[in-house]
Design a protein around this motif. Structure first.
Motif, PDB file in Angstrom:
ATOM      1  N   TYR A   8      17.287 -49.972  16.121  1.00 57.03           N
ATOM      2  CA  TYR A   8      17.439 -49.105  17.284  1.00 57.03           C
ATOM      3  C   TYR A   8      16.167 -48.907  18.098  1.00 57.03           C
ATOM      4  O   TYR A   8      16.215 -48.868  19.326  1.00 57.03           O
ATOM      5  CB  TYR A   8      18.070 -47.752  16.907  1.00 57.03           C
ATOM      6  N   LYS A   9      15.001 -48.813  17.469  1.00 55.51           N
ATOM      7  CA  LYS A   9      13.760 -48.592  18.230  1.00 55.51           C
ATOM      8  C   LYS A   9      13.460 -49.775  19.150  1.00 55.51           C
ATOM      9  O   LYS A   9      13.143 -49.593  20.329  1.00 55.51           O
ATOM     10  CB  LYS A   9      12.579 -48.356  17.290  1.00 55.51           C
ATOM     11  N   TYR A  12      16.033 -49.882  21.957  1.00 54.16           N
ATOM     12  CA  TYR A  12      15.788 -48.817  22.928  1.00 54.16           C
ATOM     13  C   TYR A  12      14.643 -49.224  23.857  1.00 54.16           C
ATOM     14  O   TYR A  12      14.735 -49.076  25.073  1.00 54.16           O
ATOM     15  CB  TYR A  12      15.458 -47.493  22.227  1.00 54.16           C
ATOM     16  N   PHE A  16      14.770 -49.581  27.797  1.00 57.86           N
ATOM     17  CA  PHE A  16      13.915 -48.707  28.603  1.00 57.86           C
ATOM     18  C   PHE A  16      13.078 -49.501  29.598  1.00 57.86           C
ATOM     19  O   PHE A  16      12.884 -49.083  30.732  1.00 57.86           O
ATOM     20  CB  PHE A  16      13.009 -47.852  27.707  1.00 57.86           C
ATOM     21  N   SER A  22      14.833 -42.837  30.249  1.00 60.88           N
ATOM     22  CA  SER A  22      15.075 -42.634  28.827  1.00 60.88           C
ATOM     23  C   SER A  22      16.555 -42.423  28.503  1.00 60.88           C
ATOM     24  O   SER A  22      17.083 -43.041  27.576  1.00 60.88           O
ATOM     25  CB  SER A  22      14.261 -41.431  28.336  1.00 60.88           C
ATOM     26  N   ALA A  23      17.219 -41.565  29.256  1.00 62.48           N
ATOM     27  CA  ALA A  23      18.633 -41.277  28.983  1.00 62.48           C
ATOM     28  C   ALA A  23      19.503 -42.518  29.221  1.00 62.48           C
ATOM     29  O   ALA A  23      20.395 -42.819  28.428  1.00 62.48           O
ATOM     30  CB  ALA A  23      19.110 -40.119  29.853  1.00 62.48           C
ATOM     31  N   GLU A  26      18.935 -44.976  26.407  1.00 62.26           N
ATOM     32  CA  GLU A  26      19.652 -44.525  25.207  1.00 62.26           C
ATOM     33  C   GLU A  26      21.135 -44.882  25.314  1.00 62.26           C
ATOM     34  O   GLU A  26      21.726 -45.391  24.363  1.00 62.26           O
ATOM     35  CB  GLU A  26      19.479 -43.009  25.044  1.00 62.26           C
ATOM     36  N   ASP A  27      21.727 -44.640  26.488  1.00 61.19           N
ATOM     37  CA  ASP A  27      23.136 -44.973  26.713  1.00 61.19           C
ATOM     38  C   ASP A  27      23.369 -46.478  26.579  1.00 61.19           C
ATOM     39  O   ASP A  27      24.328 -46.906  25.927  1.00 61.19           O
ATOM     40  CB  ASP A  27      23.595 -44.508  28.100  1.00 61.19           C
ATOM     41  N   GLN A  30      23.114 -47.552  22.913  1.00 60.63           N
ATOM     42  CA  GLN A  30      24.257 -47.109  22.116  1.00 60.63           C
ATOM     43  C   GLN A  30      25.521 -47.926  22.464  1.00 60.63           C
ATOM     44  O   GLN A  30      26.258 -48.326  21.571  1.00 60.63           O
ATOM     45  CB  GLN A  30      24.499 -45.617  22.340  1.00 60.63           C
TER      46      GLN A  30
END
Length: 161
Positions: A8-9, A12, A16, A22-23, A26-27, A30
């Motif tokens: 995940y890191k 992400y 990014f 950021s949001a 994240e979306d 996911q």
């Protein structure tokens, strides 16, 4: 959950760098994980799982980025903060980190097609063929865009030298 925790890191960070929010990153991450888990049966072991997942994240991020641009939303970039030690002088490690941050910050100021293509090439490690496929542009156009993006980045970084 183990697969998610393992990747995940990195995923992400990939999202990014493309979305600059950021949001949204994240979306994208996911949704990409969800897509990957739902289509796990299509994974062929010709490439590593991480590379397969990264391609899904990149595609999802670019899709969301284009969607965001159609809405004309402008993400707000965070300001760069300089970290100093007790003497007020940055250490070698912090100096190197600050240089990297300046490059990444300057990369964000490039035109969108330059920023995305350079991110995919220099940071994510995709070759010209993969990038032209991802961005749906010709191979020659991809090489030209990346060459111009590098030159633009060089010019912008000259103010720091």
């Amino acid at each position: 959950m183990e697969i998610y925790n393992r990747y995940y890191k990195a995923m992400y960070n990939t999202a990014f760098r493309i979305l600059k929010n950021s949001a949204e990153a994240e979306d994208a991450m996911q949704e990409a994980f969800l897509n990957a888990f739902m289509k796990l049966d299509t994974f062929s072991e010709q490439v590593s799982f991480g590379a397969w997942l990264k391609k899904i994240v990149v595609n999802k991020s670019i899709y969301l980025y284009k969607k965001q641009q159609q809405k004309e939303e402008v993400p707000i970039d965070t300001l760069l903060h300089k970290v100093e030690d007790n003497d007020g002088v940055a250490s070698d490690e912090e100096f190197t980190s600050l240089q990297a941050q300046k490059v990444l910050q300057t990369l964000k100021t490039l035109k969108d097609n330059y920023r995305i293509s350079l991110t995919l090439h220099l940071i994510e490690g995709y070759d010209y063929e993969e990038i032209s496929s991802i961005l749906n542009i010709s191979y020659a156009n991809c090489r030209t865009t990346i060459s111009r993006a590098k030159e633009s980045l060089r010019r912008k970084l000259e103010v720091y030298v």
